[in-house]
Design a protein around this motif. Structure first.
Motif, PDB file in Angstrom:
ATOM      1  N   LEU A 240     -37.656  32.906  16.403  1.00 60.03           N
ATOM      2  CA  LEU A 240     -38.884  32.965  17.208  1.00 60.03           C
ATOM      3  C   LEU A 240     -39.414  34.392  17.341  1.00 60.03           C
ATOM      4  O   LEU A 240     -40.608  34.595  17.527  1.00 60.03           O
TER       5      LEU A 240
ATOM      6  N   LEU B  97     -52.672  38.713  20.775  1.00 63.45           N
ATOM      7  CA  LEU B  97     -53.309  37.778  21.709  1.00 63.45           C
ATOM      8  C   LEU B  97     -54.749  38.171  22.009  1.00 63.45           C
ATOM      9  O   LEU B  97     -55.649  37.327  22.030  1.00 63.45           O
TER      10      LEU B  97
ATOM     11  N   ILE C 250     -44.311  25.594  31.560  1.00 60.53           N
ATOM     12  CA  ILE C 250     -44.540  25.949  30.159  1.00 60.53           C
ATOM     13  C   ILE C 250     -43.412  26.825  29.622  1.00 60.53           C
ATOM     14  O   ILE C 250     -42.984  26.685  28.479  1.00 60.53           O
ATOM     15  N   LEU C 251     -42.913  27.713  30.485  1.00 64.50           N
ATOM     16  CA  LEU C 251     -41.879  28.628  30.006  1.00 64.50           C
ATOM     17  C   LEU C 251     -40.504  27.995  29.971  1.00 64.50           C
ATOM     18  O   LEU C 251     -39.619  28.470  29.266  1.00 64.50           O
TER      19      LEU C 251
ATOM     20  N   MET D 217     -48.083  28.872  21.366  1.00 63.32           N
ATOM     21  CA  MET D 217     -48.725  29.148  20.083  1.00 63.32           C
ATOM     22  C   MET D 217     -47.757  29.843  19.118  1.00 63.32           C
ATOM     23  O   MET D 217     -47.848  29.682  17.905  1.00 63.32           O
ATOM     24  N   ALA D 218     -46.826  30.618  19.679  1.00 65.95           N
ATOM     25  CA  ALA D 218     -45.870  31.335  18.827  1.00 65.95           C
ATOM     26  C   ALA D 218     -44.714  30.443  18.399  1.00 65.95           C
ATOM     27  O   ALA D 218     -43.921  30.826  17.551  1.00 65.95           O
TER      28      ALA D 218
ATOM     29  N   LEU E   7     -47.659  37.508  18.518  1.00 65.32           N
ATOM     30  CA  LEU E   7     -48.527  36.976  19.569  1.00 65.32           C
ATOM     31  C   LEU E   7     -48.812  38.033  20.632  1.00 65.32           C
ATOM     32  O   LEU E   7     -49.930  38.169  21.121  1.00 65.32           O
TER      33      LEU E   7
ATOM     34  N   LEU F 193     -38.535  27.544  26.802  1.00 73.27           N
ATOM     35  CA  LEU F 193     -38.210  28.814  26.140  1.00 73.27           C
ATOM     36  C   LEU F 193     -37.123  29.574  26.899  1.00 73.27           C
ATOM     37  O   LEU F 193     -36.207  30.133  26.295  1.00 73.27           O
TER      38      LEU F 193
ATOM     39  N   LEU G 115     -49.915  33.033  12.034  1.00 71.54           N
ATOM     40  CA  LEU G 115     -49.175  32.119  12.919  1.00 71.54           C
ATOM     41  C   LEU G 115     -49.194  30.688  12.392  1.00 71.54           C
ATOM     42  O   LEU G 115     -48.183  29.997  12.423  1.00 71.54           O
TER      43      LEU G 115
ATOM     44  N   SER H  24     -42.750  35.770  15.378  1.00 74.78           N
ATOM     45  CA  SER H  24     -44.051  35.236  15.784  1.00 74.78           C
ATOM     46  C   SER H  24     -44.367  35.610  17.232  1.00 74.78           C
ATOM     47  O   SER H  24     -45.520  35.780  17.611  1.00 74.78           O
ATOM     48  N   LEU H  25     -43.320  35.751  18.030  1.00 73.66           N
ATOM     49  CA  LEU H  25     -43.519  36.160  19.425  1.00 73.66           C
ATOM     50  C   LEU H  25     -44.113  37.560  19.491  1.00 73.66           C
ATOM     51  O   LEU H  25     -45.073  37.817  20.233  1.00 73.66           O
TER      52      LEU H  25
ATOM     53  N   PHE I 167     -50.723  35.404  28.980  1.00 77.50           N
ATOM     54  CA  PHE I 167     -49.718  35.500  27.922  1.00 77.50           C
ATOM     55  C   PHE I 167     -48.741  34.322  28.001  1.00 77.50           C
ATOM     56  O   PHE I 167     -48.428  33.695  26.987  1.00 77.50           O
ATOM     57  N   PHE I 168     -48.284  34.013  29.221  1.00 77.18           N
ATOM     58  CA  PHE I 168     -47.354  32.880  29.393  1.00 77.18           C
ATOM     59  C   PHE I 168     -47.946  31.589  28.833  1.00 77.18           C
ATOM     60  O   PHE I 168     -47.290  30.848  28.121  1.00 77.18           O
ATOM     61  N   PHE I 169     -49.199  31.334  29.187  1.00 80.13           N
ATOM     62  CA  PHE I 169     -49.804  30.063  28.796  1.00 80.13           C
ATOM     63  C   PHE I 169     -50.077  30.000  27.289  1.00 80.13           C
ATOM     64  O   PHE I 169     -50.196  28.919  26.723  1.00 80.13           O
ATOM     65  N   SER I 170     -50.184  31.172  26.651  1.00 85.90           N
ATOM     66  CA  SER I 170     -50.420  31.173  25.202  1.00 85.90           C
ATOM     67  C   SER I 170     -49.123  31.047  24.417  1.00 85.90           C
ATOM     68  O   SER I 170     -49.154  30.798  23.211  1.00 85.90           O
ATOM     69  N   LEU I 171     -48.006  31.258  25.096  1.00 89.44           N
ATOM     70  CA  LEU I 171     -46.724  31.350  24.390  1.00 89.44           C
ATOM     71  C   LEU I 171     -46.414  30.213  23.411  1.00 89.44           C
ATOM     72  O   LEU I 171     -45.916  30.480  22.314  1.00 89.44           O
TER      73      LEU I 171
END
Lengths: 316, 274
Positions: B249, B260, B22-23, A136-137, B256, B26, B202, B252-253, A130-134
């Protein structure tokens, strides 16, 4: 494609052949008209918003237009000549190529590594997936504003991090040497979600028993990855490379929001150039000529990719 | 510790580092959204707010019509999604199950549309939409996107994998194509329809250039265009900007999180097994 089924073909009981043939003809005819009826919505929409504009672009590219988009005078090949002899165009093309080289290989490699790491069945796999797909949102508009703050000239938390490591601050978006790199970094992050999802999806479709038998044969995880996973997901890899290149060619929003083509035109990619010509300077003809050149470039590149790339792709 | 446990620990460490990278943008956004304006404008920057300043969110709603932007984006993306599901599933059914002349040609025509870059069509489409007086209208934002070659391809691949016996049975029962399509194929294809729905929503939620070109009125703006208004309204109040981003956000979050699974399961099924 050839898996067709005829349904509800009336069962002809009549002995007369002509009647049989006639009813067969009606059912054929019914099937055909149904097919065209089913295809009509898509075909009409493609016709109006894709094929007609494509031809219209060719037409516009041969003319000079007034700001209303009305044709003012015939220009023949002049628009193309102007584009192909202008330094701005080649500069934009070179920036676009650099941008592709910066974003596509990194983006594909990052997605591949992340998918390989997170496909293993562990306790928190789902969470990491889920983290790695984030990203995309995160849309490109919102993403650009987030990175605008991260790259802020005086408040940048990235520069603060660098200063902790003793590195002097970087003028991310205002230094011509860094601007394109900064946009590329942001773009890789933004596209990572989709790339990752495609890669993960490809890896999940590799049959489980292949891994089992590799294990029994005593193959280590690296060997298994390079010998089994990689060839089997080559369709996903190929798909992602083609899509990434096309989308890199088309990157616009982050440049419009973060740098507006600057500083010193260092981020003036082709699409931004087209946008400026057409919608800021109202030179629709020149804009269309550039767009067509871009189309030809993308098409050629994709054909080359299919010619050389697809040979190496292993379809199941 | 066994080798396995060591390997697992290394894997977890690598996963966590990657996730952190990656996070980070955010989490930083979320954290800044709760800061006071002074806290968001200090250097060295703060990682965490001193308290939860919820009033940032109220200020966003007061300065910019966010709710209107979100409603617009929802209406537009939702309508496009529904439209694409309908047009793509109909076309996919024709390609998968019906016999008609010109099938191969029309199919390659569909595929070729995926190659035409948006910029080539953008100028003429803008002129078309303007001549129809569709500037600042929902139909202008929606109609050009209602058909999807990618969606058609995705669904066709899935339709072809449906078990043949079902159709034999339907044929014996004397079902026509339309009934088979609505009562058999569509329900059985729910997973791939879900994939297309999530993907379509999306990607259209993220549309930037087109809404920017054809909307001038504030009341017609979508989230993507509206968001940059925040930045110009309040020059230094990054906390408010970030609060706005958090609000924009969220939809769309949530999608997802819900979508997913179908997305991962379905996205390659159509695109790759050609």
């Amino acid at each position: 494609m050839e898996k067709e089924i005829t349904l509800a073909s009336p069962l002809p009981r009549e002995s007369s052949r002509s009647k049989k043939a006639a009813s067969l003809r009606t059912s054929r005819w019914k099937e055909r008209s149904l097919a065209y009826f089913f295809l009509a919505p898509s075909l009409i929409l493609f016709g109006i918003f894709l094929f007609y504009p494509l031809l219209k672009s060719v037409y516009l590219s041969l003319y000079l237009t007034d700001p209303q988009g009305r044709v003012a005078s015939f220009a023949g090949a002049d628009n193309f000549k102007n584009v192909l002899t202008s330094e701005v165009f080649y500069n934009s093309l070179w920036i676009t190529v650099k941008f592709i080289l910066l974003t596509v290989p990194t983006g594909v490699a990052a997605a591949l590594v992340l998918a390989a790491l997170s496909i293993q069945k562990l306790k928190f796999t789902k969470l990491f997936q889920f983290f790695f797909s984030l990203p995309m949102a995160v849309s490109v508009g919102t993403g650009s504003i987030i990175w605008m703050v991260l790259y802020h000239p005086t408040l940048s938390i990235l520069n603060y991090g660098l200063s902790l490591a003793g590195i002097p601050p970087i003028a991310w978006l205002t230094d011509p040497k860094w601007a394109l790199l900064s946009i590329a970094l942001m773009t890789v992050w933004l596209n990572l979600g989709f790339n990752y999802i495609v890669m993960l999806s490809g890896m999940q479709s590799v049959p489980e028993d292949l891994y089992e038998s590799a294990k029994i044969d005593g193959s280590g995880s690296f060997r298994t990855f390079f010998r089994i996973t990689l060839p089997l997901i080559s369709p996903s890899l190929f798909f992602i490379s083609v899509v990434s290149i096309i989308s890199a060619f088309q990157s616009f929003a982050q440049i419009n929001i973060l740098t507006k083509g600057g500083p010193m035109n260092s981020t003036d990619v082709l699409v931004y150039n087209i946008y400026q010509d057409a919608f800021i300077n109202y030179r629709f003809g020149i804009g269309s000529a550039q767009a067509l050149i871009l189309f030809v470039l993308i098409t050629l590149l994709t054909i080359v990719q299919f010619k050389f790339g697809e040979k190496k792709v292993h379809y199941q | 510790m066994t080798i396995r446990a060591v390997n697992q620990t290394i894997l977890y460490i690598m996963l966590s580092i990657a996730a952190l990278f990656i996070l980070f943008p955010l989490l930083f956004t979320l954290s800044s959204a709760f800061m006071s304006s002074a806290e968001s404008a200090t250097y060295p920057p703060r990682l965490l707010p001193s308290g939860l300043h919820w009033d940032n969110f109220l200020q966003v709603v007061d300065t910019v019509p966010v709710i209107r932007f979100i409603t617009n984006s929802f209406a537009v993306s939702g309508a496009i999604m529904l439209g694409q599901l309908i047009t793509a599933s109909m076309a996919a059914y024709a390609f998968a199950f019906l016999r008609f002349p010109g099938k191969a040609v029309i199919f390659s025509l569909f595929l070729s549309t995926m190659m035409i870059p948006w910029e080539v069509t953008m100028i003429p489409n803008y002129l078309t939409v303007r001549s129809w007086h569709w500037i600042d209208s929902y139909q202008g934002l929606i109609v050009p996107f209602l058909a999807s070659a990618f969606g058609t391809f995705l669904l066709r691949q899935y339709f072809l994998q449906l078990p043949k016996e079902l159709f034999e049975a339907a044929k014996v029962d004397g079902c026509g194509h339309i009934r088979v399509f609505i009562q058999l194929v569509l329900p059985l294809s729910a997973p791939s329809l879900a994939t297309l729905a999530v993907y379509s929503f999306l990607t259209n939620w993220s549309n930037y250039l087109w809404p920017m070109l054809i909307t001038n009125k504030e009341s017609m703006r979508t989230v993507q265009i509206g968001i940059s208004m925040l930045q110009f309204e309040e020059v230094t109040a990054w906390n408010v900007v970030m609060a706005g981003i958090v609000i924009m956000l969220l939809p769309s979050l949530i999608l997802l999180i819900v979508g997913l699974k179908p997305l991962v399961r379905g996205i390659t099924a159509g695109a790759l097994k050609g």
